[in-house]
Design a protein around this motif. Structure first.
Motif, PDB file in Angstrom:
ATOM      1  N   VAL A  78       0.836  -1.205   0.000  1.00 34.13           N
ATOM      2  CA  VAL A  78       0.000   0.000   0.000  1.00 34.13           C
ATOM      3  C   VAL A  78       0.871   1.256   0.000  1.00 34.13           C
ATOM      4  CG1 VAL A  78      -1.549   1.366   1.445  1.00 34.13           C
ATOM      5  CG2 VAL A  78      -2.038  -1.050   1.024  1.00 34.13           C
ATOM      6  N   ILE A  79       1.909   1.261   0.826  1.00 36.84           N
ATOM      7  CA  ILE A  79       2.803   2.412   0.883  1.00 36.84           C
ATOM      8  C   ILE A  79       3.507   2.619  -0.453  1.00 36.84           C
ATOM      9  CG2 ILE A  79       4.910   3.321   1.938  1.00 36.84           C
ATOM     10  CD1 ILE A  79       4.043   1.922   4.538  1.00 36.84           C
ATOM     11  N   ALA A  80       4.027   1.539  -1.023  1.00 36.05           N
ATOM     12  CA  ALA A  80       4.755   1.629  -2.291  1.00 36.05           C
ATOM     13  C   ALA A  80       3.854   2.109  -3.424  1.00 36.05           C
ATOM     14  CB  ALA A  80       5.368   0.279  -2.641  1.00 36.05           C
ATOM     15  N   VAL A  81       2.645   1.553  -3.503  1.00 34.01           N
ATOM     16  CA  VAL A  81       1.705   1.971  -4.544  1.00 34.01           C
ATOM     17  C   VAL A  81       1.303   3.423  -4.335  1.00 34.01           C
ATOM     18  CG1 VAL A  81      -0.611   1.637  -5.480  1.00 34.01           C
ATOM     19  CG2 VAL A  81       0.819  -0.347  -4.975  1.00 34.01           C
ATOM     20  N   GLY A  82       1.042   3.797  -3.091  1.00 34.42           N
ATOM     21  CA  GLY A  82       0.644   5.173  -2.794  1.00 34.42           C
ATOM     22  C   GLY A  82       1.702   6.180  -3.198  1.00 34.42           C
ATOM     23  N   VAL A  83       2.943   5.899  -2.854  1.00 34.68           N
ATOM     24  CA  VAL A  83       4.034   6.803  -3.205  1.00 34.68           C
ATOM     25  C   VAL A  83       4.232   6.842  -4.721  1.00 34.68           C
ATOM     26  CG1 VAL A  83       6.525   7.179  -3.051  1.00 34.68           C
ATOM     27  CG2 VAL A  83       5.225   6.564  -1.004  1.00 34.68           C
ATOM     28  N   GLY A  84       4.261   5.683  -5.341  1.00 32.27           N
ATOM     29  CA  GLY A  84       4.512   5.619  -6.779  1.00 32.27           C
ATOM     30  C   GLY A  84       3.448   6.306  -7.602  1.00 32.27           C
ATOM     31  N   LYS A  85       2.193   5.980  -7.334  1.00 32.66           N
ATOM     32  CA  LYS A  85       1.119   6.561  -8.164  1.00 32.66           C
ATOM     33  C   LYS A  85       0.924   8.046  -7.866  1.00 32.66           C
ATOM     34  CE  LYS A  85      -2.657   6.979  -5.289  1.00 32.66           C
ATOM     35  NZ  LYS A  85      -3.619   8.109  -5.175  1.00 32.66           N
ATOM     36  N   THR A  86       1.175   8.463  -6.624  1.00 28.48           N
ATOM     37  CA  THR A  86       1.014   9.875  -6.282  1.00 28.48           C
ATOM     38  C   THR A  86       2.085  10.730  -6.939  1.00 28.48           C
ATOM     39  OG1 THR A  86       0.003   9.324  -4.151  1.00 28.48           O
ATOM     40  CG2 THR A  86       0.892  11.540  -4.389  1.00 28.48           C
ATOM     41  N   ALA A  87       3.351  10.325  -6.794  1.00 23.98           N
ATOM     42  CA  ALA A  87       4.451  11.094  -7.379  1.00 23.98           C
ATOM     43  C   ALA A  87       4.340  11.151  -8.899  1.00 23.98           C
ATOM     44  CB  ALA A  87       5.788  10.485  -6.963  1.00 23.98           C
ATOM     45  N   THR A  88       4.065  10.008  -9.526  1.00 17.93           N
ATOM     46  CA  THR A  88       3.948   9.964 -10.985  1.00 17.93           C
ATOM     47  C   THR A  88       2.761  10.788 -11.460  1.00 17.93           C
ATOM     48  OG1 THR A  88       4.861   7.721 -10.943  1.00 17.93           O
ATOM     49  CG2 THR A  88       3.820   8.451 -12.986  1.00 17.93           C
ATOM     50  N   GLY A  89       1.636  10.658 -10.750  1.00 17.22           N
ATOM     51  CA  GLY A  89       0.444  11.418 -11.124  1.00 17.22           C
ATOM     52  C   GLY A  89       0.660  12.914 -11.050  1.00 17.22           C
ATOM     53  N   ILE A  90       1.341  13.371  -9.996  1.00 14.85           N
ATOM     54  CA  ILE A  90       1.602  14.806  -9.842  1.00 14.85           C
ATOM     55  C   ILE A  90       2.481  15.310 -10.980  1.00 14.85           C
ATOM     56  CG2 ILE A  90       2.798  16.523  -8.426  1.00 14.85           C
ATOM     57  CD1 ILE A  90       1.927  14.948  -5.964  1.00 14.85           C
ATOM     58  N   LEU A  91       3.514  14.558 -11.319  1.00 11.84           N
ATOM     59  CA  LEU A  91       4.451  14.997 -12.347  1.00 11.84           C
ATOM     60  C   LEU A  91       3.822  15.023 -13.733  1.00 11.84           C
ATOM     61  CD1 LEU A  91       7.639  13.074 -11.160  1.00 11.84           C
ATOM     62  CD2 LEU A  91       7.236  15.539 -11.033  1.00 11.84           C
ATOM     63  N   ILE A  92       2.900  14.096 -13.993  1.00  8.68           N
ATOM     64  CA  ILE A  92       2.335  13.984 -15.337  1.00  8.68           C
ATOM     65  C   ILE A  92       1.027  14.744 -15.495  1.00  8.68           C
ATOM     66  CG2 ILE A  92       1.384  12.364 -17.032  1.00  8.68           C
ATOM     67  CD1 ILE A  92       3.346  10.294 -16.066  1.00  8.68           C
ATOM     68  N   GLN A  93       0.133  14.598 -14.510  1.00  4.04           N
ATOM     69  CA  GLN A  93      -1.217  15.142 -14.690  1.00  4.04           C
ATOM     70  C   GLN A  93      -1.589  16.212 -13.680  1.00  4.04           C
ATOM     71  OE1 GLN A  93      -4.754  12.683 -13.760  1.00  4.04           O
ATOM     72  NE2 GLN A  93      -5.302  12.914 -15.917  1.00  4.04           N
ATOM     73  N   GLY A  94      -1.131  16.086 -12.465  1.00  2.07           N
ATOM     74  CA  GLY A  94      -1.516  17.015 -11.418  1.00  2.07           C
ATOM     75  C   GLY A  94      -1.893  16.256 -10.160  1.00  2.07           C
ATOM     76  N   PRO A  95      -2.050  16.949  -9.036  1.00  2.00           N
ATOM     77  CA  PRO A  95      -2.308  16.287  -7.758  1.00  2.00           C
ATOM     78  C   PRO A  95      -3.686  15.650  -7.671  1.00  2.00           C
ATOM     79  CG  PRO A  95      -2.514  18.660  -7.519  1.00  2.00           C
ATOM     80  CD  PRO A  95      -1.984  18.411  -8.901  1.00  2.00           C
ATOM     81  N   THR A  96      -3.733  14.478  -7.077  1.00  2.00           N
ATOM     82  CA  THR A  96      -4.997  13.830  -6.761  1.00  2.00           C
ATOM     83  C   THR A  96      -4.911  13.315  -5.330  1.00  2.00           C
ATOM     84  OG1 THR A  96      -4.239  11.678  -7.563  1.00  2.00           O
ATOM     85  CG2 THR A  96      -5.425  13.081  -9.131  1.00  2.00           C
ATOM     86  N   VAL A  97      -6.020  13.339  -4.643  1.00  2.00           N
ATOM     87  CA  VAL A  97      -6.073  12.846  -3.275  1.00  2.00           C
ATOM     88  C   VAL A  97      -7.169  11.801  -3.194  1.00  2.00           C
ATOM     89  CG1 VAL A  97      -6.534  13.434  -0.865  1.00  2.00           C
ATOM     90  CG2 VAL A  97      -5.240  15.009  -2.299  1.00  2.00           C
ATOM     91  N   GLY A  98      -6.885  10.679  -2.583  1.00  2.00           N
ATOM     92  CA  GLY A  98      -7.920   9.669  -2.446  1.00  2.00           C
ATOM     93  C   GLY A  98      -7.374   8.263  -2.439  1.00  2.00           C
ATOM     94  N   MET A  99      -8.255   7.330  -2.173  1.00  2.00           N
ATOM     95  CA  MET A  99      -7.866   5.948  -1.957  1.00  2.00           C
ATOM     96  C   MET A  99      -8.004   5.066  -3.191  1.00  2.00           C
ATOM     97  SD  MET A  99      -9.437   3.445   0.963  1.00  2.00           S
ATOM     98  CE  MET A  99      -8.794   1.778   1.194  1.00  2.00           C
ATOM     99  N   SER A 100      -8.785   5.490  -4.151  1.00  2.00           N
ATOM    100  CA  SER A 100      -9.157   4.589  -5.242  1.00  2.00           C
ATOM    101  C   SER A 100      -7.960   4.060  -6.017  1.00  2.00           C
ATOM    102  CB  SER A 100     -10.139   5.277  -6.192  1.00  2.00           C
ATOM    103  OG  SER A 100      -9.625   6.504  -6.658  1.00  2.00           O
ATOM    104  N   GLY A 101      -6.917   4.885  -6.214  1.00  2.00           N
ATOM    105  CA  GLY A 101      -5.748   4.403  -6.932  1.00  2.00           C
ATOM    106  C   GLY A 101      -5.067   3.257  -6.203  1.00  2.00           C
ATOM    107  N   VAL A 102      -4.959   3.375  -4.872  1.00  2.00           N
ATOM    108  CA  VAL A 102      -4.358   2.310  -4.075  1.00  2.00           C
ATOM    109  C   VAL A 102      -5.245   1.066  -4.079  1.00  2.00           C
ATOM    110  CG1 VAL A 102      -3.611   1.659  -1.753  1.00  2.00           C
ATOM    111  CG2 VAL A 102      -3.089   3.929  -2.633  1.00  2.00           C
TER     112      VAL A 102
END
Length: 208
Positions: A91-115
């Motif tokens: 969960v931690i690894a997915v959260g960090v990976g998808k959050t950092a990548t998402g911010i760099l490519i598309q913009g910030p998102t907050v929420g659980m659904s990606g994890v």
């Protein structure tokens, strides 16, 4: 007797239930990420809380309920096939990976659904490994790739075809991608190293 107790305790999905309870309390009280962890003047990319606790927040009670319909079953299955500690680190690894990548490519998102989608992908990979417990590493790799590549491609097409909307499709895609890839590395590494080869006929959760 002690080993049996450890086995039994290991099957209690502590990580999954803990996340469900905490995020449920936040959703029930209408608490948003920015209300508590938003740091004025600090971009999302450099906010450490964005990589650790943002998955605990939901758009509302209905959004929370929708996420739980997938989170609870797949999270419990993954716990039974691995361990609470494994699920927590995933969960931690997915959260960090998808959050950092998402911010760099598309913009910030907050929420659980990606994890949630990341854990679902991991559960699919691990279940495939368990179902093919007597197969060779090459067979498992082929089957996992045959399952994950079309599904990941489908998620990516949704991102393109759906266009901008309030649902974080790109976060779902990234979560699925990271969760599946991370779990595949675990599975392939375990098989290649021959670890636990004598215990492949049963789920590998031993209360770790």
């Amino acid at each position: 007797m002690e080993l049996s107790v450890r086995r039994l305790v290991g099957y209690v999905p502590v990580t999954v239930v803990g996340v469900a309870v905490v995020s449920g309390v936040l959703a029930a009280n209408g608490v948003r990420f920015d209300d508590v962890f938003g740091l004025p003047g600090v971009p999302y990319l450099f906010n450490p809380f964005n990589y650790t606790v943002n998955m605990l927040f939901h758009a509302g009670w209905g959004h929370y309920a929708g996420n739980m319909r997938l989170w609870l079953p797949v999270g419990i299955v993954l716990t039974w096939l691995t361990s609470n500690r494994h699920v927590l680190w995933l969960v931690i690894a997915v959260g960090v990976g998808k959050t950092a990548t998402g911010i760099l490519i598309q913009g910030p998102t907050v929420g659980m659904s990606g994890v949630v989608f990341g854990v679902a992908a991991a559960a699919l990979v691990r279940s495939t490994d368990y179902a093919l417990q007597d197969a060779s590493l090459e067979t498992v790799q082929t089957v996992v790739a045959g399952l994950m590549i079309p599904l990941a491609t489908g998620f990516f097409l949704i991102v393109i075809l759906a266009g901008p909307r309030w649902i974080a499709d790109f976060s779902h895609f990234l979560g699925f991608l990271f969760g599946g890839a991370i779990e595949a590395m675990y599975v392939f590494s375990e098989r290649e190293g021959g670890r636990e080869s004598d215990a492949r006929s049963v789920p590998r959760n031993i209360g770790r």
